[in-house]
Design an enzyme around this catalytic site. Structure first.
Site, mmCIF file in Angstrom:
data_model
loop_
_atom_site.group_PDB
_atom_site.id
_atom_site.type_symbol
_atom_site.label_atom_id
_atom_site.label_comp_id
_atom_site.label_asym_id
_atom_site.label_seq_id
_atom_site.Cartn_x
_atom_site.Cartn_y
_atom_site.Cartn_z
ATOM 1 N N GLU A 177 0.792 -1.232 0.000
ATOM 2 C CA GLU A 177 0.000 0.000 0.000
ATOM 3 C C GLU A 177 0.825 1.284 0.000
ATOM 4 O OE1 GLU A 177 -2.889 -0.127 3.118
ATOM 5 O OE2 GLU A 177 -3.949 -1.812 2.260
ATOM 6 N N GLU A 212 -5.562 -8.575 0.986
ATOM 7 C CA GLU A 212 -6.192 -8.252 2.270
ATOM 8 C C GLU A 212 -7.661 -7.981 2.044
ATOM 9 O OE1 GLU A 212 -4.457 -5.036 4.592
ATOM 10 O OE2 GLU A 212 -2.440 -5.753 4.116
#
Ligand code: BGC
Length: 453
Positions: free
Chosen positions: A167, A352
């Site tokens: 991320e 995720e």
């Protein structure tokens, strides 16, 4: 394949964690401090003054945790390597004991028949590198490549699925633009610089891997689809800005070698975009893209919100998680199909997906009942299955998270685990969602419909 058929053979069923959030013992065996070790010590930065000095004590309990994974039938485990365990100063000297910990973990995973997927960077920069400017220093691409190479040489072969960064958007936005995450800077000038260096570091890591790695390497991004709050032109423009900033910023540069339209305007004079040579360097082929998905955003124009000038329109009559995120499973289908439309049929992993919900106390219930999390997993897996049915090449799914853990600036209050952790005793108790997920794995997804009803 139709919507009701199981997932493809060989689909990877996993769960994910990250080093700082679960390991504890941050300075053990010669490790150096990370920016999170520092950040948690600044009063007011983390809820309740929580630190991850102990966290889930996974550093000492990893064997118990691997046994737990095995009991759930996990086929894969996504974890991250702590840079400052491996290189306490972030560069130069290697701490063999730090590498040894990951070797022990990976050996235990193999013994349990669980495939490791390792992330090289999940937000815990060595503090010594922050002293040199951290992600704003252009030298960091080289530092990262050296660190990555050290990990590849020690662990490749035992690990065949690697991720450079987790991320990058959150790293730059939370760490350098708004300052809510470590290292806690809030500068519109630093954020674009950090983004650029993150992308260059990612590419340098992939290039280092191509020289000697035998497995696969990719990038993990968080994607949050943006929908307009109305048909007003201002709201539609806000959607375009929000999408460029959050969803296209990293993938466009890493996969297409171009800066998304509108991104430079968001930052104005603070924008320090890549040169053509830098753009060319950022674009290196990856073996897969990892997608982290939690929620969507319904966006309206808001000139007061800097720098994207977007606001979120709260949705009524829907479920929201404890972090205030709307539960919106269709958004996962939307992002998976969007990636294919925009970037081609690159292999994908959902790296995720999960939710923080209030969990009733463990005692006296031996099995924690978390129906909202069960419903969340069920519905989101249904969305993954729909994308696969339409030909999107999704190869695996990782629930976030295996364990309740240190949820960054929220401390321990937000529980994302499918396994409950009593932080006073370190006792692990699988929640109903863990049992549900174990059944999904056992049936390769065939039980999904039944479980949702
Ligand atoms: C991060 C995790 C985090 C999760 C829930 C993701 O952005 O990769 O570390 O715990 O979201 O907030």
């Amino acid at each position: 394949m139709t919507e009701t058929t199981p997932f493809p053979d060989g689909f990877l069923w996993g769960a994910a964690t990250s080093a700082y959030q679960i390991e504890g013992s941050p300075l053990a065996d010669g490790a150096g401090p990370s920016i999170w070790h520092r950040f948690t010590r600044i009063p007011g930065k983390v809820r309740d003054g929580d630190t991850a000095d102990v966290a889930c004590d996974h550093y000492n309990r990893y064997l118990e945790d691997v046994a737990l994974m095995k009991s759930l039938g996990l086929g894969a485990y996504r974890f991250s390597i702590s840079w400052s365990r491996v290189m306490p100063e972030g560069r130069g000297a290697v701490n063999q004991k730090g590498l040894d910990f990951y070797r022990r973990l990976v050996d235990a995973l193999h013994e349990a028949g669980i495939r490791p997927m390792a992330t090289l960077y999940h937000w815990d920069l060595p503090a010594a590198l922050d002293d040199r400017g951290g992600w704003t220093n252009p030298d960091i691409a080289g530092w990262f490549a050296d660190y990555a190479r050290t990990c590849f040489r020690a662990l490749d072969g035992a690990i065949d699925l690697w991720t450079t960064l987790n991320e990058p958007w959150v790293i730059a936005d939370g760490g350098y633009l708004h300052g809510v995450l470590a290292p806690g800077h809030d500068s519109p000038f630093e954020a674009p610089r950090a983004s650029k260096n993150l992308l260059l570091a990612h590419a340098a890591g992939v290039t280092a891997y191509r020289a000697e790695g035998k497995g696969q390497i990719g990038l993990v991004v968080n994607l949050e689809p943006k929908y307009p709050a109305s048909k007003r032109l201002e709201d539609l423009s806000a959607v375009a800005r929000a999408d460029a900033y959050m969803n296209r910023q990293y993938l466009d540069q890493a996969l297409l070698g171009k800066v998304p339209e509108g991104l430079a305007d968001i930052f104005g004079e603070a924008w320090e975009g890549p040169t053509d040579a830098e753009l060319a360097a950022m674009k290196v082929p990856v073996d897969y893209v990892g997608v982290n998905y939690y929620t969507r955003a319904v966006v309206h124009d808001d000139p007061r919100s800097f720098p994207v000038m977007e606001g979120r329109t709260l949705q009524r009559n829907t479920t929201h998680t404890e972090t205030g995120w709307e539960v919106y499973p269709d958004g996962l289908y939307d992002v998976l199909t969007w990636v294919r439309r925009r970037y081609g049929n690159v292999p994908l992993y959902v790296t995720e997906n999960g939710a923080a919900f209030y969990d009733p106390p463990v005692s006296p219930e031996p099995l924690l009942n978390d129906p909202l999390r069960v419903a969340y997993l069920d519905a989101h897996l249904g969305a993954v299955r729909r994308a696969i049915a339409e030909g999107v090449d999704v190869r695996g799914y990782f629930a976030w998270s295996l364990l309740d853990n240190m949820e960054w600036a929220h401390g321990y209050r937000k529980r994302f685990g499918i396994v409950h952790v009593d932080f006073a005793t370190q006792k692990r108790t699988p929640k109903a969602s863990a049992r549900f997920y174990a059944e999904v794995i056992r049936t390769n997804g065939a039980c999904l419909r039944l479980a949702g009803s």
